[in-house]
Design an enzyme around this catalytic site. Sequence first.
Site, PDB file in Angstrom:
ATOM      1  N   HIS A  31      -3.776   7.235   3.020  1.00  0.00           N
ATOM      2  CA  HIS A  31      -4.125   5.909   2.522  1.00  0.00           C
ATOM      3  C   HIS A  31      -5.477   5.515   3.105  1.00  0.00           C
ATOM      4  CE1 HIS A  31      -4.103   1.746   1.583  1.00  0.00           C
ATOM      5  NE2 HIS A  31      -3.681   1.322   2.753  1.00  0.00           N
ATOM      6  N   CYS A  56       0.802  -1.226   0.000  1.00  0.00           N
ATOM      7  CA  CYS A  56       0.000   0.000   0.000  1.00  0.00           C
ATOM      8  C   CYS A  56       0.834   1.276   0.000  1.00  0.00           C
ATOM      9  CB  CYS A  56      -0.938   0.001   1.198  1.00  0.00           C
ATOM     10  SG  CYS A  56      -2.064  -1.410   1.251  1.00  0.00           S
ATOM     11  N   ASN A  80     -10.185  -0.205   0.450  1.00  0.00           N
ATOM     12  CA  ASN A  80      -8.729  -0.103   0.406  1.00  0.00           C
ATOM     13  C   ASN A  80      -8.246  -0.596  -0.958  1.00  0.00           C
ATOM     14  OD1 ASN A  80      -5.967  -0.333   0.684  1.00  0.00           O
ATOM     15  ND2 ASN A  80      -6.024  -1.483   2.592  1.00  0.00           N
TER      16      ASN A  80
END
Length: 333
Positions: A255, A115, A285
């Site tokens: 994020h 990520c 996500n």
Amino acid sequence: MNYKPVQILSLGMSVPDTVITNDDLTKILDTSDEWISTRTGIKQRHIANGNENSTLFGVNAALDAMKKSGIEGIEVDAIIVASSNPYNIYPSTACVIQDAIGAKNAIAFDITVACTGMIYALEIGRSMIATGKYKNVLLVATDTNSKFLDWTDRGSCVLFGDGAGAILISKAQDGVDDILALNVNANGSMGKFITMNLTGDNCPLVEPATEGCHKITMNGKEVYKFVVQTMPESIMKCLEDAKLEPKDVDYLVPHQANLRIIEGLQNRLEFSDDKVIVNIDKYGNTSAASVPIVLTEGIQSGKIKTPSVAILCAFGAGMAWGSAVVRLREGLK
């Protein structure tokens, strides 16, 4: 070395058309919209359908960014793709994108930092431009996590969505640097908290390997504890390097992993709701693509005004994490 400043030229994104809501997931899981949304902030996610894959979305995000900047493929000098689950190990996703956009003069390579991939790509691209050897660098983050999830595990499969984001950076012609500060980190000793193994078969002349798991596994509690300690430190270090304080920043672009984590960062920085850009409710996500997607959509929707200063931050498997303080120029799109 005479450092060459960087300009953020344009942004791009691409997500699947297929949307899976929390109510949809109740058909295959013992869960509910309330259970998912109260724990994560997620209401729906975009999921790859049929033959859609991370390469397709990466190409589309790259083309979106290039169209907005007016840069042609032939003018791109380097392509860096961040992906945790590419469609191909080789050819690399970057090489496929190079061919698709006509960037025949560009070097092209992939990186894997889960990520945090786009923040790492920004660091690498910035360094390449700084040398003076490269002018236009295309950064793409693309993931299709849905293909690597255990769809019987409601603790993990409800979290992720698919998509891609792109950032096109270039040598700043006016000498003004849009990357005010950048901080990236890693701690491999904590890598066990988020894993996804690639399985294969040993040569028949050697001892067979024990069967592995090619699905994403995650220890959510340990990840949360890790993030709430490391991310504020990274952000404050970045602000210090940029000689700024939280009050000097217009937006936090984090994020999109979990709304509780985002709210924790918001409280630590004492930011009002209008300064924190969130779209986790619509996309979940999207891993490495998360930051460029929320940044692109934030500007397109008008939530992010330009010119402005923003903090970009991400964390993920590795464990790896990073932050950047960036200038968003007037007219950026």
